[in-house]
Design an enzyme around this catalytic site. Structure first.
Site, PDB file in Angstrom:
ATOM      1  N   GLU A  44       0.816  -1.210   0.000  1.00  7.66           N
ATOM      2  CA  GLU A  44       0.000   0.000   0.000  1.00  7.66           C
ATOM      3  C   GLU A  44       0.849   1.259   0.000  1.00  7.66           C
ATOM      4  O   GLU A  44       1.869   1.352   0.686  1.00  7.66           O
ATOM      5  CB  GLU A  44      -0.926  -0.003   1.220  1.00  7.66           C
ATOM      6  CG  GLU A  44      -1.801  -1.243   1.247  1.00  7.66           C
ATOM      7  CD  GLU A  44      -3.152  -1.003   1.882  1.00  7.66           C
ATOM      8  OE1 GLU A  44      -3.533   0.163   2.079  1.00  7.66           O
ATOM      9  OE2 GLU A  44      -3.831  -1.986   2.176  1.00  7.66           O
ATOM     10  N   ASP A  45       0.400   2.215  -0.797  1.00  9.54           N
ATOM     11  CA  ASP A  45       0.906   3.593  -0.740  1.00  9.54           C
ATOM     12  C   ASP A  45       2.409   3.678  -1.005  1.00  9.54           C
ATOM     13  O   ASP A  45       3.150   4.286  -0.240  1.00  9.54           O
ATOM     14  CB  ASP A  45       0.606   4.201   0.643  1.00  9.54           C
ATOM     15  CG  ASP A  45      -0.879   4.220   0.968  1.00  9.54           C
ATOM     16  OD1 ASP A  45      -1.690   4.033   0.050  1.00  9.54           O
ATOM     17  OD2 ASP A  45      -1.230   4.435   2.140  1.00  9.54           O
ATOM     18  N   CYS A  83      -6.531   4.915  -2.529  1.00 11.15           N
ATOM     19  CA  CYS A  83      -6.787   3.482  -2.655  1.00 11.15           C
ATOM     20  C   CYS A  83      -8.141   3.121  -3.245  1.00 11.15           C
ATOM     21  O   CYS A  83      -8.211   2.328  -4.195  1.00 11.15           O
ATOM     22  CB  CYS A  83      -6.607   2.812  -1.296  1.00 11.15           C
ATOM     23  SG  CYS A  83      -7.575   3.568   0.032  1.00 11.15           S
TER      24      CYS A  83
END
Length: 627
Positions: A44-45, A83
């Site tokens: 993530e990210d 997201c």
């Protein structure tokens, strides 16, 4: 020796996981080998703070090893810098802005029942599909209905013997929420070189150091997962993807349509028997743009499954692979703040169009501002210690931005009005217009107005997109006259009146005041009322417009209108004070974004606000960190 050349430490770290798998009684389930297994390891990210991408501070041996034996994607982009909209596109192969409100962060769009997601199509073709564990699809798809196994038990080991699999594992180790407390490791704040658009503060340096250390931790977790694959005897039959769901989390990254928010990292490894499915030789880079809208078509291509018409991306692996020229991305509402940006890049140039240029880049957001970096940045802005490049974040935006990423990687020199860059501006602007029309961009429909949805928005009697785009461009850019905008207020369709009103809010011509006063009393569309009321306050009329915004901010409105009204009140400054009792009531709302926007505005009007003031409460934060 590991097939992936991992360190001994990483392999030993996988022992507990392997033992747990053995206890489940499904450690070695060989596939038939006729079709490749596909493993997605999603973190993530992440921007490319990775050794294989040339970052000398990064310590990412697992990802670097995959890149040496596979393909590194140099220009890979998410379709949104956050997201939920990004994951909608990955799952469905449909741009989120084609199926409003999936273009907003976060929403619950309706996924047409006639369409199928990529795991459904793979399952129909005989694949076992598991997801462990994050969904966050921004629509009403039921995860348990599309996966064979969804949740913590999702694993290729759950499949029947000899069945090919598609397995997804999501790692939250590098998620934005993990940045809110320092992460110690080999990288320390004194080692950081900051980009020129940020001030040099202890908090920002610590956020960068923490990010590097989180990336290293995540890399070790990937090694453990790949060691499982090897121990199960599946490495020679499995194509491995590692990618991030959107760009990074450092200041001006996640939520923003710059490289830091959209440029992701991705490597793909194919074992020798499937190497012919790669577009370049192992150890090489793919430099043409790749977009996450291409992920679902790519998996279908690898599995030999037909690509349905609603999936508009292009496979970048497999027998149907083809190169593309552009990657398109977008931004609409981010949590409690409204904005509207569309952007396109060819990997060398980035063009951004701002349909709400009157709003600054740096609108306060409760979740984002829990990071020390954003607190330090705003504190320096309020103290007046920033230079022009650093302070730009807190200023209104131009209508168009154009950056030469080769010469200006930090996207500081806007070339939109540079004569020498005019051909690039025209080329990319035209490409963006054609794309928005081709995908039927829903972004011009204000949230919660009739017409949102994949099929609903294709009703040209309700949403004449070419006409709306033409009006919006003229209204926002300033090429439309006041008379033309006033004429637009008489349009039959609310979406056309909305964009005429938006143009008047942005440019605030004094001559429009009488017509706006009349419209305030007669308009029936709440979303337009919000714009008209805010415009009138900026034109010197306060009492009746503030009453209107106060009414619309009350709890009896749909939450999207309530939120739009609170945003309007936020940007009229001290004139919003009469609304404070209603805003304080909204600060108790069960709706997260209404509550956070109202808490912020209450703190400002009450004189309590500082950049370090936590707007989100801790219990709700912990709930969000779990998802």
């Amino acid at each position: 020796m590991s097939h992936y050349n991992f360190t001994r430490r990483h392999l030993l770290g996988a022992a507990a996981t392997l033992a747990a798998g053995a206890a489940q009684g499904a450690l070695a389930q060989p596939s038939s080998g006729k079709r490749p297994n596909i493993l997605w390891i999603v973190s993530e990210d992440n921007n490319a703070y990775i050794g294989a991408y040339g970052d000398k501070l990064a310590h990412t041996p697992t990802i670097d090893g995959l890149a040496r034996k596979g393909v590194l994607f140099r220009h890979v982009y998410s379709n949104a810098p956050v997201c939920a909209p990004s994951r909608f596109g990955i799952l469905t192969g449909v741009y989120p802005e084609s199926c409003a409100p999936a273009n907003h962060m976060r929403a619950n769009a309706h996924w047409p029942e006639a369409f199928k997601t990529y795991p459904q199509l793979l399952r129909e073709a005989g694949y076992f599909c598991s997801n462990n564990t994050k969904t966050d699809y921004n629509c009403d798809v039921k995860p348990e209905a599309i996966w064979d196994v969804q949740g913590p038990q999702g694993h290729w080991r759950k499949r029947p013997a000899n069945q090919p699999f598609m397995a997804v594992f999501n790692y939250e180790t590098t998620h934005e929420s993990r940045l809110f407390k320092p992460t110690a490791g080999r990288v320390t704040p004194d080692m950081i070189t900051l980009p020129p658009f940020l001030p040099d503060t202890p908090g920002i340096r610590q956020d960068y150091a923490s990010y590097y250390n989180m990336m290293e931790k995540m890399d070790g977790q990937l090694a453990e997962r790949l060691a499982e694959l090897e121990a199960d005897g599946l490495a020679e039959d499995t194509i491995i993807f590692h990618y991030s769901d959107n760009g990074g989390i450092l200041p001006r990254s996640k939520r923003y349509c710059y490289e830091e928010g959209l440029a992701c990292e991705m490597v793909v490894y194919a074992p020798p028997k499937w190497r012919h499915l790669l577009p370049v030789a192992p150890g090489h880079e793919l430099t043409s743009p790749v977009s996450f809208i291409d992920l679902a078509p790519t998996v279908l291509s690898l599995a030999g499954v037909a690509q349905p018409a609603q999936m508009v991306g292009k496979p970048f692996l497999g027998p149907r692979a083809s190169a593309k020229t552009y990657a398109f991305s977008m931004r609409n509402r981010m949590d409690e703040r409204y904005d509207f940006q569309r952007t396109v890049t060819d990997g060398r140039w980035r063009y951004i169009r701002n349909y709400m240029p009157h709003r600054p880049w740096g609108q306060h957001q409760a979740f984002e501002w829990l990071a020390k970096g954003y607190q330090d940045w705003e504190s320096a802005h309020r103290a007046g210690t920033l230079n022009a490049d650093q302070d730009r974040f807190f200023q209104p935006k131009p209508f168009e931005e154009l950056y030469d990423l080769r010469q200006d990687p930090h996207e500081l020199r806007n070339l939109a009005k540079d004569a020498s860059a005019k051909p690039q501006l025209a080329r990319l602007s035209k490409a963006l217009d054609e794309h928005m029309l081709a995908i039927n961009d829903n972004g011009f429909i204000p949230e919660a107005l009739a017409g949102e949805g994949y099929f609903e928005s294709r009703n040209r009697a309700l949403y004449p997109l070419p006409q709306v785009m033409e009006l919006a461009r003229a209204a926002v850019s300033g090429s439309a006259s006041t008379a033309q905008l006033l004429a637009g207020l008489d349009a039959k369709l609310p979406v056309l009146r909305y964009w005429a009103a938006m143009g008047l809010l942005i440019h605030r011509p004094a001559a429009a005041k009488p017509a706006l006063q009349k419209l305030l009393a007669q308009e029936t569309c709440d979303q337009i009322r919000v714009l008209v009321a805010e415009t009138l306050v900026h034109l010197g009329e306060v009492e009746e417009p503030v009453k209107m915004l106060t009414t619309l901010a009350a709890q009896d409105r749909v939450w999207q209108v309530q939120l739009q009204a609170i945003n309007g009140l936020t940007f009229i400054g001290e004139a919003a004070r009469p609304a404070l009792p209603v805003v304080q009531q909204a600060a108790l709302s069960e709706q997260e974004y209404v509550r956070n926007a109202a808490r912020y505005l209450s703190a400002v009007l009450e004189g309590r606000y500082t950049p370090s003031l936590p707007i989100m409460d801790f219990e709700r934060l912990m709930q969000r960190m779990k998802g």
